[in-house]
Design a protein around this motif. Structure first.
Motif, short mmCIF file in Angstrom:
data_model
loop_
_atom_site.label_atom_id
_atom_site.label_comp_id
_atom_site.label_asym_id
_atom_site.label_seq_id
_atom_site.Cartn_x
_atom_site.Cartn_y
_atom_site.Cartn_z
N ARG A 115 -4.31 -0.92 -15.29
CA ARG A 115 -4.56 -2.09 -14.45
C ARG A 115 -4.05 -1.91 -13.03
NH1 ARG A 115 -3.16 -7.76 -17.21
NH2 ARG A 115 -3.64 -8.38 -15.04
N LEU A 116 -2.94 -1.19 -12.87
CA LEU A 116 -2.36 -1.06 -11.54
C LEU A 116 -3.13 -0.06 -10.67
CD1 LEU A 116 -0.05 -1.71 -9.55
CD2 LEU A 116 1.24 0.18 -10.58
N ARG A 117 -3.52 1.06 -11.23
CA ARG A 117 -4.13 2.11 -10.40
C ARG A 117 -5.42 1.66 -9.71
NH1 ARG A 117 -5.07 8.49 -12.05
NH2 ARG A 117 -5.70 9.17 -9.94
N PRO A 118 -6.35 0.99 -10.38
CA PRO A 118 -7.55 0.53 -9.66
C PRO A 118 -7.24 -0.42 -8.52
CG PRO A 118 -7.90 0.44 -12.03
CD PRO A 118 -6.45 0.71 -11.83
N VAL A 119 -6.22 -1.26 -8.70
CA VAL A 119 -5.84 -2.19 -7.63
C VAL A 119 -5.37 -1.44 -6.40
CG1 VAL A 119 -4.20 -4.00 -6.98
CG2 VAL A 119 -5.29 -4.07 -9.23
N LEU A 120 -4.49 -0.46 -6.60
CA LEU A 120 -3.93 0.29 -5.47
C LEU A 120 -4.98 1.19 -4.83
CD1 LEU A 120 -0.41 1.22 -6.92
CD2 LEU A 120 -1.06 -0.77 -5.55
N ASP A 121 -5.83 1.78 -5.63
CA ASP A 121 -6.88 2.65 -5.08
C ASP A 121 -7.85 1.87 -4.20
OD1 ASP A 121 -5.83 4.89 -6.29
OD2 ASP A 121 -7.15 4.80 -8.03
N LEU A 156 2.18 1.62 1.40
CA LEU A 156 2.69 0.79 0.32
C LEU A 156 3.44 1.61 -0.72
CD1 LEU A 156 2.71 -2.05 -1.06
CD2 LEU A 156 0.60 -1.36 -2.22
N SER A 157 4.58 1.07 -1.17
CA SER A 157 5.32 1.60 -2.31
C SER A 157 5.40 0.50 -3.37
CB SER A 157 6.73 2.05 -1.92
OG SER A 157 6.70 3.12 -1.00
N VAL A 158 5.25 0.88 -4.62
CA VAL A 158 5.38 -0.07 -5.73
C VAL A 158 6.52 0.43 -6.62
CG1 VAL A 158 4.27 -1.17 -7.70
CG2 VAL A 158 2.93 -0.62 -5.65
N HIS A 172 15.92 2.11 -2.62
CA HIS A 172 16.55 3.12 -1.77
C HIS A 172 15.64 4.34 -1.57
CE1 HIS A 172 20.77 1.99 -0.87
NE2 HIS A 172 20.60 1.14 -1.87
N ARG A 173 14.70 4.55 -2.48
CA ARG A 173 13.85 5.74 -2.41
C ARG A 173 12.41 5.43 -2.00
NH1 ARG A 173 18.01 6.29 -5.32
NH2 ARG A 173 19.02 8.33 -5.56
N ALA A 174 12.08 4.16 -1.85
CA ALA A 174 10.72 3.79 -1.44
C ALA A 174 10.48 4.18 0.01
CB ALA A 174 10.51 2.29 -1.64
N ARG A 175 9.29 4.70 0.29
CA ARG A 175 8.99 5.20 1.63
C ARG A 175 7.92 4.39 2.35
NH1 ARG A 175 8.22 11.29 -0.63
NH2 ARG A 175 6.78 10.07 -1.91
N GLY A 176 7.35 3.41 1.69
CA GLY A 176 6.25 2.65 2.28
C GLY A 176 6.69 1.65 3.32
N GLN A 177 5.74 1.26 4.18
CA GLN A 177 6.00 0.20 5.16
C GLN A 177 6.14 -1.16 4.45
OE1 GLN A 177 6.67 0.53 8.49
NE2 GLN A 177 6.74 2.68 7.83
N TYR A 178 5.50 -1.29 3.31
CA TYR A 178 5.68 -2.46 2.45
C TYR A 178 6.06 -1.97 1.05
CZ TYR A 178 3.46 -5.35 6.02
OH TYR A 178 3.18 -6.01 7.19
N VAL A 179 6.93 -2.72 0.39
CA VAL A 179 7.42 -2.34 -0.94
C VAL A 179 7.23 -3.54 -1.87
CG1 VAL A 179 9.37 -1.55 -2.31
CG2 VAL A 179 9.12 -0.76 0.06
N VAL A 180 6.54 -3.30 -2.98
CA VAL A 180 6.34 -4.33 -4.00
C VAL A 180 7.16 -3.96 -5.23
CG1 VAL A 180 4.68 -5.37 -5.60
CG2 VAL A 180 4.03 -4.96 -3.22
N TYR A 214 -0.37 5.32 -0.69
CA TYR A 214 0.59 4.54 -1.48
C TYR A 214 1.32 5.47 -2.44
CZ TYR A 214 -2.53 4.75 -5.56
OH TYR A 214 -3.29 5.18 -6.62
N GLU A 215 2.40 4.94 -3.01
CA GLU A 215 3.14 5.62 -4.06
C GLU A 215 3.61 4.59 -5.07
OE1 GLU A 215 6.73 7.44 -2.63
OE2 GLU A 215 7.56 5.55 -1.86
N VAL A 216 3.78 5.04 -6.31
CA VAL A 216 4.33 4.20 -7.38
C VAL A 216 5.61 4.86 -7.87
CG1 VAL A 216 3.96 3.20 -9.66
CG2 VAL A 216 2.04 3.38 -8.05
N LEU A 217 6.74 4.17 -7.73
CA LEU A 217 8.03 4.69 -8.19
C LEU A 217 8.37 4.05 -9.52
CD1 LEU A 217 8.19 5.06 -4.97
CD2 LEU A 217 10.66 5.13 -5.34
N ALA A 218 8.24 4.81 -10.59
CA ALA A 218 8.64 4.34 -11.91
C ALA A 218 10.08 4.76 -12.14
CB ALA A 218 7.74 4.94 -12.98
N VAL A 219 11.00 3.80 -12.18
CA VAL A 219 12.42 4.09 -12.35
C VAL A 219 12.76 3.95 -13.83
CG1 VAL A 219 14.76 3.50 -11.64
CG2 VAL A 219 12.86 3.17 -10.05
#
Length: 318
Positions: free
Chosen positions: A22-28, A3-5, A81-89, A34-39
């Motif tokens: 709020r986001l980190r506990p959900v993803l963990d 997963l990429s966010v 363009h930079r997300a590497r996950g099989q799913y991207v949110v 997973y990765e989180v891309l903050a643009v």
């Protein structure tokens, strides 16, 4: 990577720590990588410093910084363009879209084999009446222009499969509007409803001017209807002028001519406004052609923490 966010960020120094809490506990809790891309879309406040501090404490956080403010949709493009996950949110940082819904989106996509899961706002009572009215008008308009496949009250909170992401990033769009582009792909999709919350901190970065710009991009990017509207409006103007000419001729034949300039003035103003409107509509399309011919990038990346981290790992190995 499972997963990429992707999170577009612009001048959000106050809400970023709340969002991470709020986001980190959900993803963990999801399991898997997973990765989180903050643009960072060219923020001018302390947002870059806050993101750098968060990155040191959160290994899965990746920061992509744009040289200047390029707009919400272009920031999303940089992340996709930079997300590497099989799913991207994709999700906004203001916490109006609850991160807890991501788990439900992922379960639905994996269990039903969906490429797209839209987050649909079932309850918008936290928005102002003006915001609800303008949003309703926007969705009615784009559904009429782009087709009924566009989900009502679905913004940019969605889950995409790798197939959908590759299809989107392969499109030659200069002004992407993803809430219309994603349904246009026609991929298997589903919906998850949620209650829209109040903004956790700070002020909205989407004023009325940006809302109007989004509406214009949505219409001109997905339909030639405004050009046809200008054509029909021109035809209607000609018919009206012919009727006025017939009325003036009849009045002259009957000798009921009253000297004055009112009718002439009204006709001139009407025709002038009609011409300006048609030129403005044509100008929107010419501007899109001009932008495409220029070939300038929609955004410029000046920093990607993944590159920095990779260079550090290579240095350690050597």
């Amino acid at each position: 990577m499972r997963l990429s966010v992707v999170v577009p960020v612009f001048n959000e120094q106050d809400v970023l720590p709340l969002f991470a809490d709020r986001l980190r506990p959900v993803l963990d809790s999801l399991g898997g990588s997973y990765e989180v891309l903050a643009v960072d879309d060219g923020s001018s406040d302390a947002t870059p410093a806050v993101l750098e501090l968060m990155r040191r404490q959160w290994p899965q956080l990746r920061v992509v910084r744009l040289r200047r403010n390029s707009g919400h949709q272009n920031a999303l493009t940089a992340g996709l363009h930079r997300a590497r996950g099989q799913y991207v949110v994709s999700i906004d940082v203001d916490l109006q879209d609850p991160p807890e819904v991501i788990a439900e989106m992922l379960r639905l996509a994996e269990s039903s084999g969906l490429d797209v899961v839209h987050g649909v706002r079932a309850d918008r009572r936290t928005d102002s009446p003006f915001k609800r009215w303008t949003a309703g008008a926007y969705y009615r308009l784009v559904r009429r222009v782009a087709g009924a496949a566009v989900p009502a009250n679905a913004g940019d909170f969605r889950l995409l499969s790798r197939t959908a992401v590759d299809a989107l990033t392969g499109l030659p769009e200069h002004r992407p509007v993803y809430r219309l582009l994603v349904p246009w792909l026609g991929l298997p999709s589903g919906e998850v409803t949620y209650t829209r919350e109040r903004r956790a901190a700070g002020r909205s970065k989407y004023p009325i001017a940006k809302m109007v710009r989004l509406a214009v991009d949505s219409i001109t990017g997905f339909s030639a209807a405004p050009l046809r509207f200008a054509t029909w409006l021109g035809c209607a103007g000609i018919v009206l002028c012919l009727l006025l000419a017939a009325g003036v001729l009849a009045a002259h034949l009957w000798g009921n001519v009253v000297p004055g300039w009112t009718s002439l003035f009204v006709a001139m103003v009407f025709l002038g406004a009609l011409q300006l409107l048609c030129l403005g509509l044509l100008g929107e399309y010419v501007a899109r052609i001009f932008t495409g011919l220029q070939g300038r990038p929609d955004y410029v990346v000046v920093f990607d923490s993944a590159t920095v981290d990779q260079g550090a790992r290579v240095a350690v190995r050597s």
